[in-house]
Motif scaffolding. Structure first.
Motif, PDB file in Angstrom:
ATOM      1  N   ILE A  46      28.738 -63.969  47.029  1.00 60.81           N
ATOM      2  CA  ILE A  46      28.960 -64.031  45.579  1.00 60.81           C
ATOM      3  C   ILE A  46      29.622 -62.749  45.090  1.00 60.81           C
ATOM      4  O   ILE A  46      30.563 -62.785  44.297  1.00 60.81           O
ATOM      5  N   ALA A  47      29.168 -61.597  45.583  1.00 60.77           N
ATOM      6  CA  ALA A  47      29.777 -60.315  45.188  1.00 60.77           C
ATOM      7  C   ALA A  47      31.234 -60.254  45.628  1.00 60.77           C
ATOM      8  O   ALA A  47      32.107 -59.777  44.877  1.00 60.77           O
ATOM      9  N   ALA A  48      31.527 -60.737  46.828  1.00 61.27           N
ATOM     10  CA  ALA A  48      32.906 -60.726  47.324  1.00 61.27           C
ATOM     11  C   ALA A  48      33.794 -61.638  46.479  1.00 61.27           C
ATOM     12  O   ALA A  48      34.912 -61.261  46.110  1.00 61.27           O
ATOM     13  N   VAL A  49      33.310 -62.818  46.153  1.00 63.04           N
ATOM     14  CA  VAL A  49      34.103 -63.744  45.332  1.00 63.04           C
ATOM     15  C   VAL A  49      34.313 -63.165  43.932  1.00 63.04           C
ATOM     16  O   VAL A  49      35.415 -63.245  43.375  1.00 63.04           O
ATOM     17  N   ASN A  50      33.275 -62.553  43.372  1.00 67.40           N
ATOM     18  CA  ASN A  50      33.433 -61.909  42.061  1.00 67.40           C
ATOM     19  C   ASN A  50      34.472 -60.791  42.124  1.00 67.40           C
ATOM     20  O   ASN A  50      35.272 -60.619  41.204  1.00 67.40           O
ATOM     21  N   TYR A  51      34.473 -60.034  43.215  1.00 69.82           N
ATOM     22  CA  TYR A  51      35.470 -58.974  43.387  1.00 69.82           C
ATOM     23  C   TYR A  51      36.874 -59.579  43.440  1.00 69.82           C
ATOM     24  O   TYR A  51      37.797 -59.106  42.784  1.00 69.82           O
ATOM     25  N   LEU A  53      37.955 -62.405  42.206  1.00 71.31           N
ATOM     26  CA  LEU A  53      38.357 -62.905  40.891  1.00 71.31           C
ATOM     27  C   LEU A  53      38.693 -61.780  39.920  1.00 71.31           C
ATOM     28  O   LEU A  53      39.618 -61.894  39.121  1.00 71.31           O
ATOM     29  N   ALA A  54      37.962 -60.685  40.001  1.00 69.95           N
ATOM     30  CA  ALA A  54      38.213 -59.553  39.101  1.00 69.95           C
ATOM     31  C   ALA A  54      39.469 -58.780  39.469  1.00 69.95           C
ATOM     32  O   ALA A  54      39.983 -58.014  38.654  1.00 69.95           O
ATOM     33  N   HIS A  55      39.959 -58.955  40.703  1.00 73.07           N
ATOM     34  CA  HIS A  55      41.119 -58.191  41.179  1.00 73.07           C
ATOM     35  C   HIS A  55      42.247 -59.116  41.617  1.00 73.07           C
ATOM     36  O   HIS A  55      42.983 -58.830  42.555  1.00 73.07           O
ATOM     37  N   ASP A  56      42.384 -60.234  40.907  1.00 74.24           N
ATOM     38  CA  ASP A  56      43.417 -61.210  41.226  1.00 74.24           C
ATOM     39  C   ASP A  56      44.726 -60.874  40.527  1.00 74.24           C
ATOM     40  O   ASP A  56      44.735 -60.506  39.350  1.00 74.24           O
ATOM     41  N   ASP A  57      45.804 -60.970  41.243  1.00 71.59           N
ATOM     42  CA  ASP A  57      47.153 -60.886  40.696  1.00 71.59           C
ATOM     43  C   ASP A  57      47.439 -59.563  39.977  1.00 71.59           C
ATOM     44  O   ASP A  57      48.206 -59.527  39.022  1.00 71.59           O
ATOM     45  N   GLY A  58      46.788 -58.493  40.418  1.00 70.84           N
ATOM     46  CA  GLY A  58      47.047 -57.176  39.856  1.00 70.84           C
ATOM     47  C   GLY A  58      46.534 -56.974  38.448  1.00 70.84           C
ATOM     48  O   GLY A  58      46.830 -55.964  37.808  1.00 70.84           O
ATOM     49  N   VAL A  59      45.742 -57.932  37.947  1.00 72.46           N
ATOM     50  CA  VAL A  59      45.265 -57.861  36.565  1.00 72.46           C
ATOM     51  C   VAL A  59      44.380 -56.640  36.339  1.00 72.46           C
ATOM     52  O   VAL A  59      44.456 -55.998  35.302  1.00 72.46           O
ATOM     53  N   ASN A  60      43.556 -56.307  37.301  1.00 71.86           N
ATOM     54  CA  ASN A  60      42.619 -55.199  37.147  1.00 71.86           C
ATOM     55  C   ASN A  60      42.786 -54.236  38.322  1.00 71.86           C
ATOM     56  O   ASN A  60      42.073 -54.349  39.315  1.00 71.86           O
ATOM     57  N   LYS A  62      41.880 -51.304  38.686  1.00 74.11           N
ATOM     58  CA  LYS A  62      40.776 -50.362  38.892  1.00 74.11           C
ATOM     59  C   LYS A  62      39.967 -50.794  40.109  1.00 74.11           C
ATOM     60  O   LYS A  62      39.834 -51.975  40.390  1.00 74.11           O
ATOM     61  N   HIS A  63      39.439 -49.851  40.778  1.00 76.70           N
ATOM     62  CA  HIS A  63      38.551 -50.083  41.926  1.00 76.70           C
ATOM     63  C   HIS A  63      39.245 -50.739  43.119  1.00 76.70           C
ATOM     64  O   HIS A  63      38.580 -51.343  43.953  1.00 76.70           O
ATOM     65  N   ALA A  93      35.928 -58.279  50.449  1.00 73.88           N
ATOM     66  CA  ALA A  93      36.401 -57.896  49.111  1.00 73.88           C
ATOM     67  C   ALA A  93      37.922 -57.790  49.180  1.00 73.88           C
ATOM     68  O   ALA A  93      38.469 -56.782  49.619  1.00 73.88           O
ATOM     69  N   ALA A  94      38.593 -58.861  48.789  1.00 71.99           N
ATOM     70  CA  ALA A  94      40.049 -58.945  48.895  1.00 71.99           C
ATOM     71  C   ALA A  94      40.672 -58.943  47.506  1.00 71.99           C
ATOM     72  O   ALA A  94      40.346 -59.781  46.671  1.00 71.99           O
TER      73      ALA A  94
END
Length: 194
Positions: A46-51, A53-60, A62-63, A93-94
């Protein structure tokens, strides 16, 4: 549901007794078992999938330093589905970052990626396949034109060579195969199931 005025088909109750007999194992009647016995693996997934989604397509951006891998490539090269598969199946975490026509003018890796160059892995495909995929998204646009696809992919490949970024041509391989090759070539290990 049993209190509602409707017909109910309880497939579990219908078949559970014969399954118990065949397997010689009683039904445990516990919710959540489909996630497996190892709750730590479940939460890592779940943490990996959340990561992802949060870092998709250069949107975020950070981190990005927390990523196990960062997939880069032109728009519609398969970065997002590959990242999701890596997160869901392997607990990796991709992140992914798109290379855009604006990046082509500077002939450099985007600044936001400079400090994480060792984590970069490129995805590419044939111009004809990219053209086909983009035509589905924006038919008959400059974005989808074969000439634009050829320019972007040629520039991308030069960038991969110039900065020694490993990459994979994915035209005829599945996301499962792409992911396995990435894990193997980058020395990444499954984060789930021990």
């Amino acid at each position: 549901m049993k209190q509602a005025n409707c017909r109910i088909y309880d497939f579990f109750e219908t078949f559970i007794h014969s399954i118990e007999e065949e397997l010689e194992q009683p039904f445990a009647r516990m919710a959540g078992r489909s996630h497996g016995q190892d709750q730590l693996s479940y939460f890592k997934r779940i943490a990996a999938v959340n990561y992802v989604l949060a870092h998709d397509d250069g949107v975020n951006p950070k981190h990005l330093d927390e990523a196990d891998i960062i997939l880069i490539g032109v728009s519609r090269s398969g970065k997002t589905p590959t990242c999701l598969y890596l997160g869901l199946q392997y607990g990796i975490a991709a992140a992914n970052y798109p290379l855009t026509p604006d990046d082509m003018t500077i002939q450099q890796i985007p600044k936001v990626l400079e400090n994480v160059r060792k984590k970069l892995f490129g995805l590419t495909l044939t111009p004809a396949q990219l053209h086909f995929i983009r035509q589905q998204r924006r038919p008959n646009s400059e974005y989808a034109s074969l000439a634009q696809c050829q320019r972007e992919l040629q520039w991308q490949e030069l960038l991969f060579h110039q900065f020694d970024i490993p990459y994979l041509e994915t035209t005829r391989i599945s996301i499962e195969e792409i992911s396995a090759i990435i894990l193997n070539r980058c020395g990444l290990r499954r984060q789930l199931y021990g």
